[in-house]
Structure formats: C-alpha cells, structure tokens
Design a protein around this motif. Structure first.
Motif, short mmCIF file in Angstrom:
data_model
loop_
_atom_site.label_atom_id
_atom_site.label_comp_id
_atom_site.label_asym_id
_atom_site.label_seq_id
_atom_site.Cartn_x
_atom_site.Cartn_y
_atom_site.Cartn_z
N ALA A 176 0.97 -0.78 -0.50
CA ALA A 176 -0.04 0.52 0.10
C ALA A 176 1.03 1.32 -0.02
O ALA A 176 2.03 1.04 0.17
CB ALA A 176 -1.32 -0.12 1.19
N ALA A 177 0.56 1.55 -0.50
CA ALA A 177 1.48 3.71 -0.58
C ALA A 177 0.93 4.28 0.61
O ALA A 177 2.21 4.79 0.77
CB ALA A 177 0.99 4.66 -1.60
N ASP A 178 -0.06 4.05 1.45
CA ASP A 178 0.22 5.14 2.78
C ASP A 178 -1.22 4.35 3.52
O ASP A 178 -2.14 3.62 2.76
CB ASP A 178 -0.15 6.22 2.39
N PHE A 179 -1.02 5.27 4.68
CA PHE A 179 -2.16 4.82 5.25
C PHE A 179 -3.06 5.76 6.24
O PHE A 179 -2.34 6.45 6.31
CB PHE A 179 -2.46 3.88 6.28
N LEU A 180 -4.17 6.38 6.43
CA LEU A 180 -4.77 7.22 7.29
C LEU A 180 -5.84 6.73 8.10
O LEU A 180 -6.42 5.32 8.46
CB LEU A 180 -5.72 8.18 5.70
N ALA A 232 -4.11 15.61 5.74
CA ALA A 232 -3.70 14.16 5.85
C ALA A 232 -4.47 13.30 4.95
O ALA A 232 -3.36 12.81 4.03
CB ALA A 232 -3.59 13.75 6.50
N LEU A 233 -4.86 13.81 4.18
CA LEU A 233 -5.66 13.41 2.59
C LEU A 233 -4.75 13.89 1.74
O LEU A 233 -4.66 13.05 0.41
CB LEU A 233 -7.24 13.57 2.98
N GLU A 234 -4.43 15.06 1.58
CA GLU A 234 -3.55 15.92 0.11
C GLU A 234 -2.81 15.52 0.75
O GLU A 234 -1.81 15.48 -0.35
CB GLU A 234 -4.03 17.50 0.52
N VAL A 235 -1.84 15.26 1.98
CA VAL A 235 0.52 14.72 1.47
C VAL A 235 -0.53 13.32 1.51
O VAL A 235 0.54 12.89 0.48
CB VAL A 235 0.23 15.01 3.03
N ALA A 236 -0.83 12.89 1.60
CA ALA A 236 -1.29 11.18 1.40
C ALA A 236 -1.25 10.63 -0.27
O ALA A 236 -0.44 10.04 -0.74
CB ALA A 236 -2.49 10.58 2.05
N LEU A 237 -2.07 11.47 -0.34
CA LEU A 237 -2.04 11.39 -2.25
C LEU A 237 -1.32 12.38 -2.70
O LEU A 237 -0.62 12.20 -4.03
CB LEU A 237 -4.06 12.03 -2.33
N ASP A 238 -0.33 13.59 -2.49
CA ASP A 238 0.71 13.80 -3.09
C ASP A 238 1.99 13.16 -3.47
O ASP A 238 2.12 13.34 -4.30
CB ASP A 238 0.82 15.04 -1.94
N ARG A 239 1.89 12.20 -2.29
CA ARG A 239 3.27 11.46 -2.28
C ARG A 239 2.71 10.33 -3.14
O ARG A 239 3.66 9.38 -4.17
CB ARG A 239 3.50 10.43 -0.65
N ALA A 240 1.82 9.97 -2.94
CA ALA A 240 1.01 8.15 -4.16
C ALA A 240 1.13 9.41 -5.67
O ALA A 240 2.09 8.15 -6.60
CB ALA A 240 -0.76 8.42 -3.74
#
Length: 378
Positions: A100-104, A112-120
């Motif tokens: 998985a790329a990340d977890f929230l 947090a959602l924006e950071v996770a998607l930016d990383r993805a």
C-alpha cells in the motif's frame, strides 16, 4: 500542482464518509469515482483505470486488504491509500507490507488526505520518470553498442584492406621484377633472361588467380547452409578431388572414415572446402620435402560434460612439420610461407569452423609433421 491524471477511486461502505471525503477530494482538484464495496470498486477500476485508490480496510464481503491484493494483481503500478480506525494499526501495517502507498486513520483530515495523495502521485511520477530514463538508457546503450560494433567492423575492414594491399603489392612487385628481367632479355637478346622473366611473370599471375579464387571462396562461406548428411561424405569428396595430385607426388592419401553413417547437421560444401585447403597444404609440404605421408580420418566424439556430440576431421602428415613463423601466423590473414600461397586458405578453414560453432586446432611436431583438427558440433 495537480497531477496530469487526477483520477481517484474512493471506496467506503459508509455513504456519509464517501460524501465527505469525495467533496474534499473534488475541492483539491481530483476527479472522483465512488464505490460502496470492493466488487463495485473493481468494476469501476476496470472501466476507468484510475492511478490512485483510497479504500477503507474494514468492509463487508471483500475487505480492504483483499481489495488491495486484487488491485495490485491487475495493475502493480496502482497506488492504494488505506483508511483505518485507531484500533486497527496492525491492519495498517499489514497493508504497507502488501505494498500500500500509505494509510490514514479515521476521521480523515483534509491535510492528511492531501499529503497522502501528493505522495501517491509523486511515486507515480517518479516511476514514470525512472521508466523514461531506463528506456532512454537502453536506447543509449543500443546506440553506443551499434557504434562500437561499427567501429570494430571498420577497424577489421581497415586491417583486412591493409593486409590485402600488402599481398597485392607483393604480387605487383613480383610482376615488375619479372617484366624487368624480360626487358633485359629482349634488350640483350638473352634467352636465359627471357625464360627467367617469363617464369616470374607466370608465377605471379598464378598468385593473382589463387588470391582471387581464395577471396571468392572466403566470401562464399559467409553463411552456412547446414543440413542432415553423412559427415564422412565431404571428407570422401575432398580426398577424391586431390587423389590424382597425391598419386603424382607418390604419396596416396589415406582415408579412414569413422564418423558416419549416422547423420550430422553440417554444411557439406563448406566442410569439403575446409578439408580441401588442409589437404592441399599437406600436399604442398609433401612436394617441398620430397617425402612423407598424408592421411585424413573422421571421428564422432560422444557428448561429455558440457560438450555436445562432435564430428572431428583430422588431417595429418609426416612431411617435416611447420616452421615457428608458420605456426605463429597459421590462421592470420594473408600470411603465407609458400611461394604461390595467398594466406587465405587456413583463414577460410577457421571461418568455416566458427560459422558451424566449432573450432580448428594445429598440433605441430617440428621435423616430423603437422596435425590439423577440425571439430564441429554434430
């Protein structure tokens, strides 16, 4: 800066979360596809192929971990962000182990959602960039390899042209010498000079003819045409072709066929040409020495270890052996110690051997004789 392909698949069995998170994603500039369970998510994924999926871990039926595994099976490059509760950290760790790329954690914050998607999407961009660099590197390596091969070919051609030029220059010098002696014979009306000059001219004309024929034969066997045949046949044909010359020298060729009758996959015409060269060299040595015997035998060597089954042709003579210089330059282009030689015969033999995937070897016994082994895969 939003990614070039801002599509996101949102998967959650709670309608309220789908609505809230979906609005957040749209506000951040993403195109959102929403699914209430894994089956619907897979259908949307097949239809739209979004690069990023945000999914809840705990769902009825197929859960988020199973969905992650199925998405990765269908597209290993898809980035999946897992959403879990505070008490489900072990599931979050499992999801990371499953790529998985990340977890929230719930409730999902906008930042947090924006950071996770930016990383993805950054991972997707980096992967695309790496793939592009790899493709360019492969193209660069291929181009440089072609350039290196071209350079090696040109160097080989240059060396061949140089060696051939020396061979032609030697013949031309011989012709000039013969013409000079002929001229003196005419000028002085000396028959001895005339005969001497004529012999020089005739000998060098023979050299030109032999050089042309050897070059044609060398070019002829640039590509092999192997077929199933009795490996003794080309040896028998070579012996028969030189039988009269051998008998005229008082040294009949001894032939011992032992490789057939089981067929081998060889080019019989090329093998015959190679054996003709080897036998002709032995006959030249016999003529120069005035004594000696010449033999040709064939053998079929069984496979052993990493070596496949082989056919071996052995040309052997007792005509005194070769000089150290002749041994050193035996397979060199345009190098010869014979008055009428061109230095292409043994070069052709080696080429025929290599074209078959085999080899040729020389065993010299000074003062006694020489043995050539032509070994070819059966």
């Amino acid at each position: 800066m939003r990614p070039r392909d801002p599509r996101v698949l949102l998967v959650d069995d709670e309608a309220g979360i789908r609505t809230v998170v979906g609005l957040t994603l749209r506000d951040q500039g993403y195109d959102v596809y929403a699914a209430s369970d894994a089956e619907e998510a897979l259908a949307l994924f097949e239809e739209h192929a979004p690069p990023v999926v945000v999914t809840d871990i705990k769902m009825p039926g197929m859960d988020g971990l199973e969905l992650l595994a199925e998405l990765k099976r269908r597209d290993p490059d898809v980035e999946v962000v897992m959403v879990t509760g505070h008490g489900d950290m072990d599931l979050a760790v499992k999801s990371l182990r499953r790529l998985a790329a990340d977890f929230l954690t719930k409730p999902v914050s906008e930042d947090a959602l924006e950071v996770a998607l930016d990383r993805a999407f950054e991972r997707i961009a980096l992967r695309a960039e790496l793939r592009e660099h790899t493709e360019h590197l492969e193209e660069l390596v291929e181009r440089k390899t072609r350039e290196l091969l071209d350079a090696e070919r040109m160097a080989a051609v240059g060396q061949t042209v140089t060696d051939l030029s020396h061979a032609i220059k030697n013949v031309a010098s011989g012709l000039e010498g013969g013409l000079f002696v002929l001229g003196k014979g005419i000028e002085l009306d000396e028959r001895e000079y005339l005969h001497q000059g004529w012999d020089m001219v005739r000998g060098n004309v023979e050299k030109i003819r032999n050089l042309s024929l050897d070059l044609l034969n060398y070019a002829r066997f640039a590509r092999m045409a192997p077929r199933a045949c009795d490996p003794d046949e080309p040896a028998r044909a070579a012996v028969e072709a030189l039988r009269d010359r051998a008998e005229a020298l008082g040294s009949p060729l001894r032939f011992a066929p032992a490789a057939g009758p089981e067929h081998a996959n060889i080019d019989p015409d090329a093998v015959e040409r190679a054996l003709l060269n080897l036998l002709a060299n032995a006959l030249d040595a016999r003529e120069a020495r005035g004594s000696g015997e010449i033999s040709l035998r064939t053998e079929r060597l069984p496979a052993s270890g990493n070596a496949h089954e082989r056919i071996e042709y052995v040309v052997e003579d007792t005509c005194g052996g070769l000089s150290p210089d002749a041994v050193q330059n035996a397979f060199a282009a345009f190098r010869t110690t014979k008055p009428s030689g061109t230095g292409i015969g043994l070069m052709t033999v080696r080429k025929i051997a290599e074209q078959h995937g085999g080899d040729v070897a020389l065993e010299n016994n000074p003062g006694k004789g020489a043995r050539f082994r032509l070994a070819l895969p059966a």
